[in-house]
Design a protein around this motif. Structure first.
Motif, PDB file in Angstrom:
ATOM      1  N   PHE A  76      11.564 -35.952  32.104  1.00  0.00           N
ATOM      2  CA  PHE A  76      11.038 -34.633  31.758  1.00  0.00           C
ATOM      3  C   PHE A  76      11.994 -33.828  30.877  1.00  0.00           C
ATOM      4  O   PHE A  76      11.752 -32.637  30.642  1.00  0.00           O
ATOM      5  N   GLU A 257       5.243 -40.957  26.926  1.00  0.00           N
ATOM      6  CA  GLU A 257       4.319 -40.757  28.041  1.00  0.00           C
ATOM      7  C   GLU A 257       2.856 -40.687  27.622  1.00  0.00           C
ATOM      8  O   GLU A 257       1.976 -41.263  28.266  1.00  0.00           O
ATOM      9  N   ARG A 266      -1.954 -39.972  34.439  1.00  0.00           N
ATOM     10  CA  ARG A 266      -0.890 -39.008  34.171  1.00  0.00           C
ATOM     11  C   ARG A 266      -0.920 -37.869  35.196  1.00  0.00           C
ATOM     12  O   ARG A 266       0.133 -37.436  35.679  1.00  0.00           O
ATOM     13  N   HIS A 270       2.300 -37.299  37.720  1.00  0.00           N
ATOM     14  CA  HIS A 270       3.051 -36.046  37.738  1.00  0.00           C
ATOM     15  C   HIS A 270       3.052 -35.434  39.136  1.00  0.00           C
ATOM     16  O   HIS A 270       4.091 -34.934  39.603  1.00  0.00           O
ATOM     17  N   TRP A 273       5.475 -37.533  41.365  1.00  0.00           N
ATOM     18  CA  TRP A 273       6.897 -37.367  41.083  1.00  0.00           C
ATOM     19  C   TRP A 273       7.391 -35.959  41.389  1.00  0.00           C
ATOM     20  O   TRP A 273       8.551 -35.767  41.777  1.00  0.00           O
ATOM     21  N   ASP A 274       6.533 -34.964  41.226  1.00  0.00           N
ATOM     22  CA  ASP A 274       6.917 -33.608  41.632  1.00  0.00           C
ATOM     23  C   ASP A 274       7.238 -33.567  43.126  1.00  0.00           C
ATOM     24  O   ASP A 274       8.245 -32.989  43.548  1.00  0.00           O
TER      25      ASP A 274
END
Length: 539
Positions: A76, A257, A266, A270, A273-274
């Motif tokens: 990121f 990405e 996607r 996200h 992983w957050d």
């Protein structure tokens, strides 16, 4: 017997997660960055009778926790800003690490009893790495300029490798009783960096091929979990830098990405992983606080007053060394970038430089490095002053996280660097260009397709895009054909209709006309639609 041990581990893990949830929620309410609250909470919890005494294993930190956190941080990190500020980042990640190591080594040589230059190098290397989690949380809340945030995040990604390399040299000097040559050290550094980065890029290229041939959320998310561990272990296997391998891999794949994932995957990746990075960061910050009893138990033979004096003075030294480096380092970076690289740069602001210097917080890598020091030398004798090194490291982490973390927002505001936390100007410009491009496409297609039903469809699509464009630019009817209050009314009605749709879907499920799987699919579509109405996320 083994089952009881497993149950004990499960109970401890659940307790830690409960602590993270409870104190992170408290941090949000009192508007303090959660790493600070979690560390302080861990400190208080460590003194409560009956709380399990949990040791932080260096192997777990370096082999289990560090790779995914590095990978997510690199993924990121905006490559454009990272590459533009690479000189400033490298001067912090390499220059400041070296300056800290030698500064601490010289000071420790005369400040602490029985500390020679070799032990000073070990101590300096242990505390040289920074942790940007708390800094980033503060920076985003007060609107710190994105360039400063990028430099701090980039520094923390790279200096893990340089700090651990310096630690390896320091431990080798103590264990073997000799000092490596400068040429040998440079060649080792070159090997660690070049081979580590090369392995990371090779793995990234392989993973890119795999992602483009897949379109399955669970499989691709599982692949993203495997990648940082694979890159780290592959580099470690050939004695290269596992940290830089993970960072290089994450930077490359993060840049790609949009080509790797479908929109649906996607969104899932996200979200996953957050949650994962938040859980891992929360656990390690609680664990840092819980280590205090072990640190106090290990350090013996010193009066409490002497230990407190050592801790305060050493923490002040580490902070001073960073502040002493960042000013000449920033001006050196300016000269290199402007006159050698030809970047259109303005002289660095002394206020911004001070914020970079004050934001050098230490975290889990420093503590894991101290805990991972050998307990004995090659001849079986104890590693000299290991417990004092551990105590001083803990003091630096505590002081920099709590003192600097709490005061950093006030420093940023006092220096006039706090900005707005509203929409990013670049983001707003991009949204405007995207919508104008879409409207131009609709206009050109409507001229080509002039049948009645196609014209009506183009007019309806154009109306939607004009409303969104009017909401972004603030321009009214004369520019886009939309009344200035029209968009607000449309959004309000849309929210009411979405709420009605959601309630209807739940009622159908409760009546048995649809099952829960259908309900979840409908809710997901409604949630995405409602999210687009939010000014913070709307395209």
């Amino acid at each position: 017997m083994q089952g009881d041990h497993v149950h004990a581990v499960e109970l401890v893990f659940l307790l830690l997660l409960l602590f993270v949830v409870a104190f992170a929620s408290l941090a949000r309410k009192i508007k303090v960055p959660y790493p600070i609250v979690l560390v302080v909470a861990g400190l208080f919890l460590s003194f409560i009778p009956g709380i399990p005494r949990i040791t932080m294993s260096p192997e777990v930190v370096f082999l289990v926790i560090l790779p995914p956190l590095l990978y997510a941080g690199a993924w990121f990190t905006p490559w454009r800003d990272f590459s533009f500020n690479i000189v400033s980042i490298l001067l912090l990640a390499f220059g400041l690490v070296g300056f800290t190591v030698f500064g601490v080594a010289e000071a420790a040589h005369w400040a602490f009893p029985d500390f020679d230059l070799r032990l000073g190098v070990v101590l300096g290397a242990v505390v040289a790495t920074t942790d940007a989690i708390a800094t980033t949380a503060i920076a985003k809340r007060v609107g710190l300029p994105s360039r400063i945030v990028t430099v701090l995040e980039g520094e923390s990604l790279v200096n893990d490798a340089t700090g651990l390399l310096a630690l390896e040299f320091g431990v080798a000097m103590v264990m073997r009783g000799r000092t490596p040559t400068l040429a040998g050290g440079f060649l080792d550094l070159l090997y660690l960096i070049s081979v580590g980065v090369a392995i990371g890029l090779v793995i990234a290229l392989i993973v890119e091929r795999l992602h483009t041939s897949l379109d399955d959320g669970p499989i691709e998310i599982l692949l993203t979990i495997m990648v940082p561990y694979g890159a780290y272990l592959a580099a470690q296997f050939v004695h290269a830098s596992g940290v830089l391998a993970v960072v290089a891999c994450g930077l490359y794949l993060g840049r790609r990405e949009s080509q790797l994932f479908s929109p649906n995957v996607r969104l899932q990746a996200h979200g996953f992983w957050d949650s994962l990075t938040f859980a891992l960061n929360g656990l390690v910050f609680v664990l840092i606080g819980l280590q205090l009893p072990f640190v106090l138990t290990a350090i013996r033979g010193y009066p409490v007053r002497t230990l407190l004096l050592y801790g305060v003075l050493f923490s002040a030294l580490v902070i001073f060394l960073r502040l002493a480096w960042v000013y000449p380092g920033a001006y050196l970076a300016f000269v290199i970038r402007k006159y050698i690289l030809g970047q259109n740069e303005r002289p660095p602001s002394p206020r911004a430089i001070f914020v970079v210097g004050w934001a050098g917080m230490r975290g889990v890598i420093a503590l894991a490095a101290a805990l991972g020091l050998p307990e004995t030398l090659a001849d079986g004798s104890p590693f000299p002053r290991r417990n004092l090194i551990l105590f001083l490291t803990f003091c630096v982490i505590l002081v920099t996280l709590v003192l600097q973390g709490i005061t950093l927002p006030y420093v940023i505001r006092a220096l006039g660097l706090a900005g707005t936390t509203g929409p990013d100007p670049e983001e707003q410009t991009a949204r405007r260009i995207i919508l104008e491009t879409a409207l131009q496409y609709i206009k050109s297609r409507s001229v080509q397709d002039d049948t009645h039903h196609q014209t009506a469809a183009y007019e309806e699509a154009a109306l939607r895009y004009k409303r969104r464009l009017s909401a972004i630019t603030g321009e009214a009817y004369a520019q886009h054909g939309i009344d200035s209050e029209d968009h607000a009314h449309v959004v309000d009605i849309s929210r009411q209709l979405i709420r009605l749709e959601r309630e209807t879907a739940v009622r159908l499920r409760d009546q048995g006309q649809i099952n829960d799987e259908v309900l979840r699919q409908l809710q997901r579509e409604l949630d995405l639609t409602e999210t687009r109405l939010d000014p913070a996320t709307r395209l």
